[in-house]
Write a protein that holds these residues in place. Structure first.
Motif, short mmCIF file in Angstrom:
data_model
loop_
_atom_site.label_atom_id
_atom_site.label_comp_id
_atom_site.label_asym_id
_atom_site.label_seq_id
_atom_site.Cartn_x
_atom_site.Cartn_y
_atom_site.Cartn_z
N LEU A 1 1.22 -1.42 0.03
CA LEU A 1 0.18 0.21 -0.05
C LEU A 1 0.87 1.08 -0.37
O LEU A 1 0.68 2.27 -0.40
CB LEU A 1 -0.82 -0.37 1.56
N ALA A 2 1.65 1.31 0.79
CA ALA A 2 2.98 2.85 1.15
C ALA A 2 3.24 2.36 -0.57
O ALA A 2 3.70 3.29 -0.69
CB ALA A 2 3.42 2.81 2.62
N ALA A 3 4.01 1.81 -0.33
CA ALA A 3 4.64 1.41 -2.41
C ALA A 3 3.93 2.05 -3.73
O ALA A 3 4.62 2.67 -4.29
CB ALA A 3 5.05 0.04 -2.30
N PHE A 4 2.55 1.87 -3.47
CA PHE A 4 2.26 1.54 -4.32
C PHE A 4 0.75 2.42 -5.18
O PHE A 4 0.37 2.67 -6.16
CB PHE A 4 1.55 0.01 -5.28
N ARG A 5 0.23 2.84 -3.59
CA ARG A 5 -1.25 4.21 -3.44
C ARG A 5 -0.81 5.03 -4.67
O ARG A 5 -0.04 5.14 -5.10
CB ARG A 5 -1.15 4.44 -2.48
N GLY A 6 -2.43 4.67 -5.22
CA GLY A 6 -2.32 6.17 -6.40
C GLY A 6 -1.50 5.90 -7.52
O GLY A 6 -2.02 7.00 -8.26
#
Length: 210
Positions: free
Chosen positions: A43-48
């Motif tokens: 989530l932290a790496a790929f969000r948005g």
């Protein structure tokens, strides 16, 4: 402060609580390929981010290419997870029902994914044809092209638009487009958020910025 004449919403993480689900499915798929990654790290790496960039980043972490069918298989697993567990973000329906100015949704996701998300959460009828996908426009956040296209389709100047976002890529796209931006971030203000962009604790707070 210049009053907004139109609102551009992101979808994933802004109107529908899809980001944790997407990260969970993505992390599970990467673990199956041999990469040690948690849903929280995914989530932290790929969000948005643009999906192609996420795959590229994952391949760099893994040290090899992912299978040719990785994307279609992942998208189907994600869609199934959405059908089973996707929830609307609190306050989304109330906010949309009370808006009396033009609004749309503009997402980095394929239109079919956005359509599914909005349908499953009961929000689809609010948007009509005002759903814009980066895949149709050929411009992905943080590039401002998608938001500029959405503003033009609504007949609005960029400066007259308020962007409602939850990700760094989306916020940067709105700022680059010359639009006012608010970030819905219940977890608090992150270091990456520009000083001039308010961090809101929920969608109910958007009204004060119209």
């Amino acid at each position: 402060m210049r009053a907004a004449r139109g609102v551009i919403f992101d979808c994933d993480g802004t109107l529908v609580d899809s980001e944790p689900l997407s990260a969970l499915v993505f992390a599970e798929a990467l673990v199956a390929e041999g990469l040690s990654i948690t849903p929280e790290a995914a989530l932290a790496a790929f969000r948005g981010r643009r999906f192609a960039l996420c795959v590229q980043m994952a391949e760099q972490m893994l040290g090899r290419a992912l299978p040719a069918d990785f994307e279609p298989v992942l998208r189907e697993r994600t869609a199934q997870a959405f059908r089973e567990r996707l929830q609307v973000i609190e306050g989304a329906a109330t906010l949309l029902e009370g808006l009396h100015l033009p609004f749309c949704v503009a997402s980095n996701a394929p239109r079919a994914k956005t359509e599914l998300s909005l349908t499953l959460t009961g929000l689809r009828h609010h948007f009509g044809e005002r759903i814009f996908s980066a895949y149709d426009v050929g411009s992905w956040k943080p590039d401002p092209g998608l938001f500029l296209h959405a503003a033009g389709a609504m007949g609005l100047d960029p400066a007259d638009c308020l962007v409602v976002e939850d990700s760094e890529a989306g916020v940067m796209a709105g700022v680059a487009a010359g639009m006012r931006v608010v970030a819905v971030l219940p977890e608090g203000r992150p270091d990456w958020l520009p000083a001039g962009v308010p961090a809101l604790d929920g969608l109910a707070a958007v009204r004060a910025h119209l």
